[in-house]
Write an enzyme that holds these catalytic residues in place. Sequence first.
Site, PDB file in Angstrom:
ATOM      1  N   ASP A  37     -26.253  -3.107 -25.673  1.00 36.76           N
ATOM      2  CA  ASP A  37     -26.859  -2.818 -24.580  1.00 36.76           C
ATOM      3  C   ASP A  37     -25.514  -2.011 -24.254  1.00 36.76           C
ATOM      4  O   ASP A  37     -24.388  -2.781 -24.571  1.00 36.76           O
ATOM      5  CB  ASP A  37     -27.619  -3.952 -24.226  1.00 36.76           C
ATOM      6  CG  ASP A  37     -28.020  -3.095 -22.350  1.00 36.76           C
ATOM      7  OD1 ASP A  37     -29.463  -2.951 -22.517  1.00 36.76           O
ATOM      8  OD2 ASP A  37     -27.835  -3.100 -21.941  1.00 36.76           O
ATOM      9  N   ASP A  60     -23.268   1.956 -27.407  1.00 34.79           N
ATOM     10  CA  ASP A  60     -23.833   2.458 -26.343  1.00 34.79           C
ATOM     11  C   ASP A  60     -24.169   3.393 -27.313  1.00 34.79           C
ATOM     12  O   ASP A  60     -23.821   4.118 -28.820  1.00 34.79           O
ATOM     13  CB  ASP A  60     -22.287   3.462 -25.764  1.00 34.79           C
ATOM     14  CG  ASP A  60     -23.127   4.068 -25.666  1.00 34.79           C
ATOM     15  OD1 ASP A  60     -23.799   4.960 -25.277  1.00 34.79           O
ATOM     16  OD2 ASP A  60     -22.307   5.172 -24.600  1.00 34.79           O
ATOM     17  N   VAL A  61     -25.438   2.974 -27.706  1.00 38.87           N
ATOM     18  CA  VAL A  61     -26.566   3.717 -28.745  1.00 38.87           C
ATOM     19  C   VAL A  61     -26.523   5.675 -28.875  1.00 38.87           C
ATOM     20  O   VAL A  61     -27.035   6.353 -30.265  1.00 38.87           O
ATOM     21  CB  VAL A  61     -27.713   3.842 -28.208  1.00 38.87           C
ATOM     22  CG1 VAL A  61     -28.526   2.151 -28.752  1.00 38.87           C
ATOM     23  CG2 VAL A  61     -28.352   3.996 -27.110  1.00 38.87           C
ATOM     24  N   SER A 139     -42.969   6.702 -25.804  1.00 44.20           N
ATOM     25  CA  SER A 139     -43.482   6.442 -24.759  1.00 44.20           C
ATOM     26  C   SER A 139     -44.755   8.059 -24.522  1.00 44.20           C
ATOM     27  O   SER A 139     -45.030   8.555 -24.985  1.00 44.20           O
ATOM     28  CB  SER A 139     -42.518   7.612 -23.320  1.00 44.20           C
ATOM     29  OG  SER A 139     -43.125   7.756 -22.447  1.00 44.20           O
ATOM     30  N   TYR A 152     -37.436  14.441 -20.906  1.00 49.24           N
ATOM     31  CA  TYR A 152     -36.829  12.856 -20.874  1.00 49.24           C
ATOM     32  C   TYR A 152     -38.852  12.809 -22.288  1.00 49.24           C
ATOM     33  O   TYR A 152     -38.557  12.195 -23.324  1.00 49.24           O
ATOM     34  CB  TYR A 152     -37.620  11.988 -20.509  1.00 49.24           C
ATOM     35  CG  TYR A 152     -38.343  11.043 -20.566  1.00 49.24           C
ATOM     36  CD1 TYR A 152     -37.219   9.583 -20.898  1.00 49.24           C
ATOM     37  CD2 TYR A 152     -39.505  11.053 -20.075  1.00 49.24           C
ATOM     38  CE1 TYR A 152     -37.510   8.264 -20.978  1.00 49.24           C
ATOM     39  CE2 TYR A 152     -40.262   9.146 -20.824  1.00 49.24           C
ATOM     40  CZ  TYR A 152     -38.954   7.680 -20.600  1.00 49.24           C
ATOM     41  OH  TYR A 152     -39.681   7.042 -21.270  1.00 49.24           O
ATOM     42  N   LYS A 156     -38.667  12.272 -25.763  1.00 51.16           N
ATOM     43  CA  LYS A 156     -39.822  11.159 -26.820  1.00 51.16           C
ATOM     44  C   LYS A 156     -40.921  11.221 -27.000  1.00 51.16           C
ATOM     45  O   LYS A 156     -40.989  11.122 -28.770  1.00 51.16           O
ATOM     46  CB  LYS A 156     -40.502  10.372 -25.518  1.00 51.16           C
ATOM     47  CG  LYS A 156     -39.724   9.771 -24.390  1.00 51.16           C
ATOM     48  CD  LYS A 156     -39.055   8.495 -25.293  1.00 51.16           C
ATOM     49  CE  LYS A 156     -38.836   7.411 -24.389  1.00 51.16           C
ATOM     50  NZ  LYS A 156     -38.153   6.483 -24.784  1.00 51.16           N
TER      51      LYS A 156
END
Length: 257
Positions: A37, A60-61, A139, A152, A156
Amino acid sequence: MGKFKEKVAIVTGAASGIGYSITERFINEGGTVIGGDINEENLEELREKFGQSFIGIKADVTKEKDHKILVSEATERFGQLDYALNVAGGSKAGTILDQSEEDWKFTIDLVFHSVFLGIKHQGLQMKEQKHGVIINISSLNAHVPMYAGGAYASGKAAVEMLTKNAALELTRYNIRVNAILPGLVDTPLTKSFNKRPDIKDAFMERIPMERPARSKEIAAPSLFLLTDDASYINGTSLVVDGGWEVTGYPDMSKFRE
Ligand SMILES: NC(=O)c1ccc[n+]([C@@H]2O[C@H](COP(=O)([O-])OP(=O)(O)OC[C@H]3O[C@@H](n4cnc5c(N)ncnc54)[C@H](O)[C@@H]3O)[C@@H](O)[C@H]2O)c1
């Protein structure tokens, strides 16, 4: 002592919300979590709470090197990576007509590109050891658009398709890959909705269960998908939304200036 005894999982976004609940339950069931994270303060709290069962790494992904670090923590300390849960996410909202390219790219990078990087490096290790399970948190917005959430929702949806593609390509190495599609979940990400009664009411009109999920209610099905009870579930999506998808998303345009 627990169904995840001697098992090791990477959880991205472990420091808050859904990632935190997944971490807590996995550890309570005997496993060890390598939590990646960017929130160092929260990571420190988890280290204090869970002791040796939690290895918190500032990661950091959106950065490929950070995924490599998370995987090598697993292999160097434990010699294996049994599971990976790609949970970290967030967004910068904006309609298609007013969103800057920078905000669009930020969101796609965080929501979608990060999951590609995760699956790639988690999958390479799992291929070598010949087993593994990967869960991607997508999501409900993969199926239902959200006003001012084009980046977003598209990101997703892309995560859902990438999950299917990953299952297609990785099953031959004894790796299963599935997605969870949560509806509204009570986490720091959605606290702004809860502060506005008009927005909250608009959501509650559409959610048959008339409440958001608790993050534990997303953690439980995520962990089920890791177990052998889900051994034939692969390349699919589990919508966990209290029945929301059947009623559609509220019209959020009236809440924007
Ligand atoms: N809360 C909801 O209603 C809801 C609904 C559907 C899907 N989701 C998805 O669930 C996931 C978790 O959301 P949440 O509600 O628990 O949010 P949250 O904000 O509580 O937690 C997200 C975590 O991700 C971390 N993070 C953000 N950017 C990062 C980065 N670049 N690298 C590493 N870590 C990063 C944050 O520091 C935070 O700890 C997200 O992918 C989100 O899109 C949430």
